[in-house]
Design a protein around this motif. Structure first.
Motif, PDB file in Angstrom:
ATOM      1  N   GLN A  64       0.818  -1.206   0.000  1.00 14.65           N
ATOM      2  CA  GLN A  64       0.000   0.000   0.000  1.00 14.65           C
ATOM      3  C   GLN A  64       0.855   1.261   0.000  1.00 14.65           C
ATOM      4  OE1 GLN A  64      -2.564  -0.444   3.400  1.00 14.65           O
ATOM      5  NE2 GLN A  64      -3.989  -1.803   2.353  1.00 14.65           N
ATOM      6  N   ASP A  65       1.997   1.173   0.669  1.00 14.69           N
ATOM      7  CA  ASP A  65       2.892   2.322   0.755  1.00 14.69           C
ATOM      8  C   ASP A  65       3.798   2.455  -0.464  1.00 14.69           C
ATOM      9  OD1 ASP A  65       1.854   2.877   3.239  1.00 14.69           O
ATOM     10  OD2 ASP A  65       3.463   1.873   4.343  1.00 14.69           O
ATOM     11  N   GLY A  66       3.906   1.386  -1.253  1.00 16.69           N
ATOM     12  CA  GLY A  66       4.877   1.384  -2.331  1.00 16.69           C
ATOM     13  C   GLY A  66       4.346   0.810  -3.630  1.00 16.69           C
ATOM     14  N   VAL A 334       7.860  -6.343  -3.942  1.00 14.59           N
ATOM     15  CA  VAL A 334       7.252  -5.120  -3.426  1.00 14.59           C
ATOM     16  C   VAL A 334       8.371  -4.178  -2.995  1.00 14.59           C
ATOM     17  CG1 VAL A 334       5.675  -4.120  -1.743  1.00 14.59           C
ATOM     18  CG2 VAL A 334       5.244  -6.420  -2.631  1.00 14.59           C
ATOM     19  N   VAL A 335       8.258  -2.915  -3.368  1.00 16.83           N
ATOM     20  CA  VAL A 335       9.266  -1.904  -3.026  1.00 16.83           C
ATOM     21  C   VAL A 335       8.561  -0.675  -2.468  1.00 16.83           C
ATOM     22  CG1 VAL A 335      11.191  -0.508  -3.858  1.00 16.83           C
ATOM     23  CG2 VAL A 335      10.711  -2.724  -4.931  1.00 16.83           C
ATOM     24  N   ALA A 336       9.034  -0.169  -1.337  1.00 16.26           N
ATOM     25  CA  ALA A 336       8.472   1.045  -0.749  1.00 16.26           C
ATOM     26  C   ALA A 336       9.595   1.895  -0.180  1.00 16.26           C
ATOM     27  CB  ALA A 336       7.461   0.711   0.342  1.00 16.26           C
ATOM     28  N   GLY A 337       9.404   3.193  -0.219  1.00 17.37           N
ATOM     29  CA  GLY A 337      10.407   4.094   0.329  1.00 17.37           C
ATOM     30  C   GLY A 337      10.331   5.456  -0.309  1.00 17.37           C
ATOM     31  N   PRO A 338      11.295   6.325  -0.026  1.00 22.69           N
ATOM     32  CA  PRO A 338      11.261   7.699  -0.525  1.00 22.69           C
ATOM     33  C   PRO A 338      11.307   7.734  -2.049  1.00 22.69           C
ATOM     34  CG  PRO A 338      13.427   7.166   0.348  1.00 22.69           C
ATOM     35  CD  PRO A 338      12.523   6.051   0.744  1.00 22.69           C
ATOM     36  N   VAL A 340       9.256   6.467  -4.091  1.00 22.02           N
ATOM     37  CA  VAL A 340       8.566   5.338  -4.710  1.00 22.02           C
ATOM     38  C   VAL A 340       7.067   5.617  -4.720  1.00 22.02           C
ATOM     39  CG1 VAL A 340       8.044   2.872  -4.534  1.00 22.02           C
ATOM     40  CG2 VAL A 340      10.338   3.719  -3.967  1.00 22.02           C
ATOM     41  N   ARG A 341       6.426   5.400  -5.852  1.00 17.96           N
ATOM     42  CA  ARG A 341       4.986   5.630  -5.957  1.00 17.96           C
ATOM     43  C   ARG A 341       4.230   4.701  -5.009  1.00 17.96           C
ATOM     44  NH1 ARG A 341       2.816   4.303 -11.055  1.00 17.96           N
ATOM     45  NH2 ARG A 341       4.407   2.661 -11.112  1.00 17.96           N
ATOM     46  N   GLY A 342       3.298   5.241  -4.270  1.00 18.33           N
ATOM     47  CA  GLY A 342       2.522   4.474  -3.316  1.00 18.33           C
ATOM     48  C   GLY A 342       1.292   3.849  -3.943  1.00 18.33           C
ATOM     49  N   GLY A 343       0.952   2.630  -3.497  1.00 21.46           N
ATOM     50  CA  GLY A 343      -0.241   1.950  -3.965  1.00 21.46           C
ATOM     51  C   GLY A 343      -0.245   1.684  -5.456  1.00 21.46           C
ATOM     52  N   ALA A 344       0.930   1.575  -6.055  1.00 22.31           N
ATOM     53  CA  ALA A 344       1.044   1.415  -7.505  1.00 22.31           C
ATOM     54  C   ALA A 344       1.350  -0.032  -7.864  1.00 22.31           C
ATOM     55  CB  ALA A 344       2.138   2.320  -8.058  1.00 22.31           C
ATOM     56  N   THR A 345       0.987  -0.411  -9.080  1.00 26.24           N
ATOM     57  CA  THR A 345       1.293  -1.733  -9.623  1.00 26.24           C
ATOM     58  C   THR A 345       1.929  -1.578 -10.990  1.00 26.24           C
ATOM     59  OG1 THR A 345      -0.543  -2.786  -8.447  1.00 26.24           O
ATOM     60  CG2 THR A 345       0.357  -3.957 -10.347  1.00 26.24           C
ATOM     61  N   VAL A 346       3.032  -2.279 -11.206  1.00 23.75           N
ATOM     62  CA  VAL A 346       3.716  -2.302 -12.492  1.00 23.75           C
ATOM     63  C   VAL A 346       3.470  -3.659 -13.125  1.00 23.75           C
ATOM     64  CG1 VAL A 346       5.964  -2.277 -13.660  1.00 23.75           C
ATOM     65  CG2 VAL A 346       5.488  -0.659 -11.804  1.00 23.75           C
ATOM     66  N   GLU A 347       2.970  -3.654 -14.363  1.00 28.00           N
ATOM     67  CA  GLU A 347       2.625  -4.902 -15.042  1.00 28.00           C
ATOM     68  C   GLU A 347       3.643  -5.307 -16.091  1.00 28.00           C
ATOM     69  OE1 GLU A 347      -1.330  -4.399 -16.523  1.00 28.00           O
ATOM     70  OE2 GLU A 347      -2.235  -4.346 -14.507  1.00 28.00           O
TER      71      GLU A 347
END
Length: 481
Positions: A64-66, A334-338, A340-347
């Motif tokens: 959710q955060d990343g 899953v990647v999260a941090g400064p 990084v787009r939040g709540g995003a999905t890359v297909e």
């Protein structure tokens, strides 16, 4: 020391410019023109299939955060080849590591040349503190091999699959851990990881931390507090459970339906696997809290993944991996941090060879010409990466395995012969040694039950074969797509 820190600060400033972030975007005031570092915490699990993420609330919160990569694939559904690709950013045909042991795999093959050129060695050269904790590569023995190149902190076990009664090489000194609850391996490395984060933050130095768990690899040992979790939980009964695909290759065809005893064993395995990931999930939550307490959460990227997937009954296979089916090669990332787009999905199709150049770009390192992967930073920051690959390569040697290989599978678990495969966003194409082929259109057949390789138009079959041959011999990011 001051000179090395200045060099590190320069590299990190370059990384942040690439990442689209400056110290002004982080908590805490900048010191002059210095920019805050981008740290990396990488949690790599063992045999964690995608269907276990539902039992991991901290991983779901991380998503959710990343950013989640929904089409992330490993280059080989086997521990040592996959981990070798992660460390080096190279396909198995360029690492020489196709198996866990023997002439074409294991730690003893990796350490000949590959070990001197990894994300650890490159980031260490830029002033990063680097820590490896938990599992390294199959064949590594704590009492024989010592600290490996590129790592400033080393807390690595050998055969830690049982989670108790193991030896840990702690920066060159071997310590034995027993059967006490506090000796549970995931708990031990969690504590060491928290100490490493705190010490690195206090020292004001950038860091990369890899925590590589042995769980949920068999024998699927949960932490003491999780042994009673999920009573009655059974293995998923999806459309491919106990079903053979049409026109199955010889190694898979002709299998009898699963027996009641086999199904019961699969249910037990799945329940224990779900129990065992709870300790990993808690660790992720605790590590993120530690980052907050240390004041570095806003300049640290957290990455979660697995070295390969796992099957439990799908395609009429008992417990195992190594196939080119999605349940084995398609795993969470899953990647999260400064930044990084939040709540995003890359297909888009991304691979484990892409992790090294991603980590290096955080540190201002330009990947060398021998790296086959590409940085995921454009996807994380912008949600697009012009010219990105359309397919990835999976390659595997089989079916032989050493008697002491922890991944040795019974024939019922699936022991495919040597193969190479293409995996795109909507298809899987496999060529086996001996000539058998598979093609699954995952748009209409997501469970991979209809092998239509024999029905492909000649032009399409030729296109797939030529693309596969090209990737099997590729070198470097440009040649490998």
């Amino acid at each position: 020391m001051r000179t090395s820190l200045i060099r590190a600060g320069s590299a990190l400033a370059a990384a942040l410019l690439l990442f689209g972030m400056t110290a002004g975007a982080c908590a805490g005031p900048p010191a002059g023109d210095e920019r805050s570092p981008v740290n990396v915490v990488f949690v790599l699990t063992d045999d964690l299939s995608a269907n276990l993420v539902q039992y991991m609330p901290n991983v779901r919160a991380l998503a959710q955060d990343g950013t989640t990569f929904s089409q992330y694939t490993v280059t080989d559904s086997l521990c040592c080849p996959s981990r070798s690709s992660i460390l080096t950013g190279r396909y198995p045909h360029n690492t020489g590591v196709f198996t866990n042991s023997g002439d074409d795999g294991g730690f003893h093959v990796f350490q000949r040349e590959q070990e001197r050129d990894t994300f650890a060695t490159s980031l260490r050269s830029r002033g990063y503190r680097t820590a490896m904790m938990g599992k390294y590569l199959n064949g590594y023995q704590p009492g024989e091999h010592g600290v490996r190149p590129g790592w400033t902190e080393w807390d690595v076990a050998g055969g830690g699959y049982g989670e108790y009664n193991y030896n840990l090489n702690e920066n060159g000194a071997v310590r034995h851990y027993g059967q006490a609850p506090e000796d549970y391996l995931t708990t031990v490395v969690e504590g060491k990881a928290e100490s490493f984060i705190t010490a690195s933050a206090e020292a004001g130095e950038p860091f990369l931390l890899e925590v590589a768990t042995f769980t949920p690899h068999g024998p699927y040992v949960p932490a003491p507090e999780d042994k009673q979790a999920f009573p009655g939980l059974k293995a998923p009964r999806g459309p491919s459970f106990d079903k053979l695909p049409s026109d199955a290759p010889d190694w898979l065809a002709g299998r009898a339906p699963l027996t009641a005893a086999q199904t019961a064993q699969l249910d037990t395995a799945y329940r224990k696997r779900a129990q065992s990931v709870l300790s990993i999930d808690r660790m992720i939550g605790n590590l993120r809290q530690t980052l907050e307490k240390a004041g570095v959460a806003d300049r640290t990227v957290v990455v979660f993944s697995s070295d390969n997937g796992f099957h439990l009954g799908e395609h009429r296979l008992t417990a195992g991996k190594q196939t080119a089916f999605d349940h084995d090669v398609h795993v969470p990332l899953v990647v999260a941090g400064p930044g990084v787009r939040g709540g995003a999905t890359v297909e888009a199709p991304v691979l484990n060879i892409d992790l090294r150049p991603t980590f290096e770009q955080f540190g201002g390192v330009t990947p060398g010409p021998a790296v086959d992967g590409r940085s995921l930073l454009p996807w994380l920051r912008d949600g697009q990466a012009p010219g990105w690959r359309t397919t990835g390569l999976v390659e595997h040697h089989g079916p032989g395995q050493a008697a002491d290989d922890p991944d040795r599978q019974a024939p019922a678990g699936g022991t495919p012969p040597t193969y190479a495969a293409l995996r795109g966003p909507d298809f899987t194409y496999v060529e086996y040694e001996g000539g058998a082929r598979e093609y699954y259109d995952r748009t209409t057949d997501p469970e991979e039950l209809l092998n239509t390789a024999a029905k492909l138009p000649a032009a399409r079959a030729t296109e797939l074969h030529e693309k596969l041959e090209s990737l099997r011999g590729c070198r470097g990011a440009e040649g490998c797509g």
